[in-house]
Design a protein around this motif. Structure first.
Motif, short mmCIF file in Angstrom:
data_model
loop_
_atom_site.label_atom_id
_atom_site.label_comp_id
_atom_site.label_asym_id
_atom_site.label_seq_id
_atom_site.Cartn_x
_atom_site.Cartn_y
_atom_site.Cartn_z
N UNK A 72 58.81 25.25 -19.74
CA UNK A 72 57.95 24.50 -19.07
C UNK A 72 58.65 22.73 -18.97
N UNK A 73 58.10 22.05 -18.07
CA UNK A 73 58.51 20.81 -17.64
C UNK A 73 57.48 19.69 -18.17
N UNK A 74 58.13 18.61 -18.53
CA UNK A 74 57.08 17.68 -19.04
C UNK A 74 57.83 16.44 -18.34
N UNK A 75 56.73 15.61 -17.63
CA UNK A 75 57.03 14.21 -17.00
C UNK A 75 56.03 13.33 -16.90
N UNK A 76 56.04 12.44 -17.86
CA UNK A 76 55.08 11.50 -17.78
C UNK A 76 55.13 10.57 -16.66
N UNK A 77 54.10 10.10 -15.97
CA UNK A 77 53.89 9.21 -14.93
C UNK A 77 53.94 7.75 -15.32
N UNK A 78 55.09 6.95 -15.00
CA UNK A 78 55.01 5.70 -15.19
C UNK A 78 54.00 5.04 -14.11
N UNK A 79 53.71 3.75 -14.05
CA UNK A 79 52.77 2.96 -13.70
C UNK A 79 53.04 1.56 -13.64
N UNK A 80 52.72 0.87 -12.36
CA UNK A 80 52.96 -0.52 -12.16
C UNK A 80 51.93 -0.91 -11.69
N UNK A 81 51.62 -2.29 -12.08
CA UNK A 81 50.30 -3.08 -11.87
C UNK A 81 50.59 -4.49 -11.36
N UNK A 82 49.79 -5.14 -10.53
CA UNK A 82 49.80 -6.26 -9.81
C UNK A 82 49.39 -7.24 -10.98
N UNK A 83 49.90 -8.33 -10.86
CA UNK A 83 49.79 -9.53 -11.98
C UNK A 83 48.44 -9.69 -12.68
N UNK A 84 47.55 -9.94 -11.62
CA UNK A 84 46.11 -10.09 -12.41
C UNK A 84 45.31 -8.85 -12.30
N UNK A 85 45.83 -7.57 -12.19
CA UNK A 85 44.93 -6.24 -11.96
C UNK A 85 44.92 -5.84 -13.54
N UNK A 86 43.83 -5.52 -14.04
CA UNK A 86 43.67 -5.00 -15.34
C UNK A 86 44.31 -3.46 -15.53
N UNK A 87 44.92 -3.47 -16.63
CA UNK A 87 45.87 -2.11 -16.82
C UNK A 87 44.93 -1.29 -17.57
N UNK A 88 44.91 -0.14 -16.78
CA UNK A 88 44.01 1.29 -17.55
C UNK A 88 44.57 2.40 -16.93
N UNK A 89 45.44 3.17 -17.76
CA UNK A 89 46.18 4.34 -17.34
C UNK A 89 46.41 5.33 -18.33
N UNK A 90 46.02 6.58 -17.96
CA UNK A 90 46.21 7.65 -19.09
C UNK A 90 47.48 8.44 -18.84
N UNK A 91 48.29 8.55 -19.99
CA UNK A 91 49.28 9.30 -19.92
C UNK A 91 48.95 10.84 -20.28
N UNK A 92 49.26 12.03 -19.40
CA UNK A 92 48.99 13.28 -19.74
C UNK A 92 50.31 13.90 -20.08
N UNK A 93 50.53 14.61 -21.31
CA UNK A 93 51.64 15.34 -21.82
C UNK A 93 51.41 16.94 -21.84
N UNK A 94 50.01 17.21 -21.51
CA UNK A 94 50.03 18.51 -21.72
C UNK A 94 50.56 19.66 -21.26
N UNK A 95 51.06 20.86 -22.05
CA UNK A 95 52.15 21.41 -21.55
C UNK A 95 51.59 22.93 -22.38
N UNK A 96 51.98 24.01 -21.77
CA UNK A 96 51.46 25.37 -22.08
C UNK A 96 52.25 25.75 -23.67
N UNK A 97 51.52 26.42 -24.35
CA UNK A 97 52.04 27.15 -25.59
C UNK A 97 52.49 25.79 -26.52
N UNK A 98 51.97 24.54 -26.25
CA UNK A 98 52.27 23.33 -26.98
C UNK A 98 51.41 23.54 -28.40
N UNK A 99 52.09 23.21 -29.62
CA UNK A 99 51.66 23.25 -30.87
C UNK A 99 51.44 21.92 -31.35
N UNK A 100 52.19 20.83 -30.95
CA UNK A 100 51.98 19.64 -31.49
C UNK A 100 52.38 18.44 -30.30
#
Length: 673
Positions: free
Chosen positions: A247-275
């Motif tokens: 299975x592959x794993x690719x976290x999604x990086x994100x950029x925000x404008x200077x005055x924009x509030x940061x709120x982002x969820x990184x998802x690392x869900x992978x099949x058969x993951x145990x930890x």
């Protein structure tokens, strides 16, 4: 077997009254170059089974394989891996064998050498407690020191000797081998990928050292080569494709404008993951972030295989834009307008607008006006940046050219030496090109001993417009400083007197005007006097020189007569000399050892040209004891047919040579011994 250059290095087992490991080197034509065989010192019950060989960068060798060992009579033989390290001549430097459990099988499947000349061993050990076969790898320095040793419990082995280990491009290691399935009825592929330190994510350290010393001796292996033929038979082999799903794993990086509030969820869900383990310590499959930074996660997967997935994401704000205005020629050569351009640097993905202070909204626009230009870029985050460029003047096409430089004249040779430089008056059009009348194409030209005094150059600007310049270089400079001499040349009737202008070196550019009317560098003189010459050099300078020529140069030198003579010979045995001498080298001897008395016969005295010769010799009583009217007839030391006594005699000589009458007198001592 490995091939190194034009050599082939082999290893294996040879039967020489007993089975031994051997190593042999042959050339590409099969000619033996070196051979060694190896056996355990005093060993009983050990038999080599197989071996492999590698060559290190220093031309030394490492041999690894397996031997069958019987620990005691009647016991079941077990197989142990062995390693022999030799120098470039095949002599043993160190040797070791693999022992994990005393009665267990411990194999070496393959050996490799990494880019740092470390030795990599790959094999299998048998764990009698768990009845499992476990693959292992170890790194050993060329001197035999263990760097690390790892076992890979999640993989299984087969106690099969087939396997391969190699260094990968990232300086880590990989190994292929065979494994048995759960029913232990079919072989499958075993693959281990480890980093430079042997880590794979599912490895464990081998706590105890499993390499122990093995006493090995070598001797020379005498071998020969023989030709033989082989018949090859094609064998059809079919296998089912085995697909390993990772299975592959690719976290999604994100950029925000200077005055924009940061709120982002990184998802690392992978099949058969145990930890899951995030860089901030979180252990969930997702991570909500509200600040800039880098976030990494390690995901452990457990299926039929053991591996981990690692990825990193960056949360950041868009950087502020920048913009750099610049100018270029554009179509100036055709339209007279330059091109203004702007190079905006905006974060990837953001749209932007450009606005010049002239109202232009494009990145590029032409203009024929000077002044200061300002351009502003505004991105989608409403962040702006500005830049300015000053155009104080527009480019200028060439209208004139000039040549500079002042080569130095050589007034002796009539040449010039130095450098000339060409210049055009164009501006802002890039470098000009140059074509000289000499064929040279550089801005600066060197002139060496040139007799060309007019130079032209054509200068071409960046638009192809041209202008021509010419420079004439006059011959001018300090006057030369020659010497003037007078000398007698030739001998006797061929002698003459000449005056000569002496230059530092030959030149055909100099003119001469003598007071005699001659125009050559030297002039033949007929009488004593003062002679002058006007010398005109190549630069037109006139130099006046004079020389005083005395009568002595025109006169023939007086004859020379000896001071003593020995009619009966001298004390020096074998020396019989006369007044005739070959050169002035023995002139002194001619004076001292004459056997007769007369003039010394040197070429410069021109005896053959003498006329009206008279010679008289008188004793101390005034008696004439000898006279001669022939310069070749000399006094033999007798008087009236009898030997004249030892004493001093006076002589007088009168003769004529080349219309010059000379009278000489002197004394001579006659000595009888």
């Amino acid at each position: 077997m490995v091939a190194v250059g034009n050599e082939i290095v082999m290893t294996g087992v040879v039967d020489s009254s007993d089975l031994n490991v051997f190593m042999a080197v042959i050339d590409s034509l099969g000619k033996p170059l070196m051979g060694k065989r190896y056996f355990e010192n005093g060993g009983t019950g050990t038999t080599p089974v197989n071996s492999k060989i590698q060559r290190l960068a220093d031309a030394s060798f490492v041999i690894a394989g397996n031997l069958s060992e019987v620990s005691s009579p009647g016991s079941v033989p077990v197989q142990r891996g062995f390693v022999i390290k030799t120098d470039k001549n095949g002599d043993v430097q160190w040797s070791k064998k693999v022992i994990y459990q005393t009665d267990g099988f411990n194999l070496i499947k393959d050996v490799a050498v990494d880019r740092f000349d470390n030795i990599i061993l790959y094999g299998e050990i048998y764990n009698a407690d768990t009845t499992t076969i476990i693959p292992y790898m170890m790194k050993v320095k060329p001197g035999g020191e263990i760097v690390w040793q790892k076992k890979y419990d999640r993989a299984t082995g087969s106690l099969n000797k087939n396997g391969t280990v190699f260094e990968t491009l990232d300086a880590s290691f990989a190994a292929f081998g065979t494994s048995l399935n759960d029913a232990e009825t079919k072989y499958g592929l075993s693959f281990i990928k480890a980093d430079i330190n042997g880590a794979s994510g599912c490895e464990n350290n081998l706590g105890d050292t499993i390499l122990v010393d093995l006493a090995v001796t070598q001797d020379t292996l005498i071998f020969d080569t023989r030709n033989f033929s082989l018949n090859a038979t094609n064998v059809d082999f079919k296998s089912n494709l085995y697909e390993l799903e990772v299975p592959g794993l690719m976290l999604q990086s994100k950029q925000f404008c200077k005055n924009e509030p940061i709120d982002w969820t990184l998802n690392a869900t992978a099949p058969n993951a145990v930890a899951y383990k995030w860089s901030d310590g979180s252990t969930g499959s997702t991570l909500r972030v509200t600040e800039e930074g880098e976030y990494a996660v390690t995901v452990t997967i457990e299926t039929d295989y053991c591996f981990v997935l690692i990825d990193t994401a960056k949360i950041e704000r868009y950087p502020e834009p920048t913009i750099f205005p610049y100018s270029s020629l554009g179509s100036f050569c055709q339209t007279g307008q330059i091109l203004l351009s702007a190079n905006p640097v905006v974060a990837g993905g953001l749209s932007y607008n450009i606005l010049w202070n002239t109202g232009e909204t494009n990145r590029d626009f032409p203009t024929d006006k000077t002044g200061t230009y300002t351009v502003t870029v505004t991105d989608a985050c409403n962040l702006s940046a500005s830049g300015s460029i000053s155009i104080p003047e527009l480019p200028k096409k060439i209208t004139a050219a000039r040549i500079e430089g002042a080569p130095v004249s050589n007034c002796l040779k009539g040449t010039i030496n130095g450098q000339l430089q060409a210049y055009g008056n164009s501006t802002g059009l890039g470098p000009d090109t140059y074509t000289w009348s000499t064929g040279q194409l550089t801005q600066f030209i060197d002139i060496a001993n040139a007799e060309v005094f007019v130079y032209t150059v054509t200068v071409t600007d960046g638009c192809g417009e041209t202008a021509t310049a010419e420079k004439s270089i006059p011959l001018s400079g300090a006057a030369i400083n020659p010497d003037i001499t007078a000398e007698r040349r030739g001998e006797c009737k061929d002698r003459f007197v000449a005056a000569n202008v002496v230059l530092s070196e030959f030149s055909n550019k100099i003119k001469y005007s003598w007071s005699t009317g001659a125009t050559t560098p030297d002039v033949r003189l007929t009488e004593p006097g003062t002679y002058t010459v006007t010398i005109t050099d190549a630069c037109g300078n006139e130099i006046n020189k004079s020389v005083e020529v005395g009568k002595d140069l025109f006169s023939t030198p007086d004859l020379v007569y000896g001071k003593i003579f020995f009619p009966d010979g001298t004390f020096s045995p074998g020396i019989v000399l006369d007044t005739a001498v070959l050169s002035s080298d023995n002139y002194k001897n001619a004076e001292q050892y004459n056997r007769s008395f007369g003039p010394v016969d040197l070429e410069s005295y021109c005896l053959q040209d003498i006329t009206d010769y008279e010679m008289y010799v008188f004793n101390r009583w005034g008696q004439e004891v000898f006279k001669s009217d022939n310069v070749a007839v000399e006094w033999d030391g007798t008087f009236k047919g009898q030997p004249a006594p030892t004493e001093a005699y006076l002589w007088v000589v009168r003769y004529k040579i080349y219309d010059e009458v000379k009278t000489l007198k002197g004394s001579v001592t006659l000595i009888r011994l």
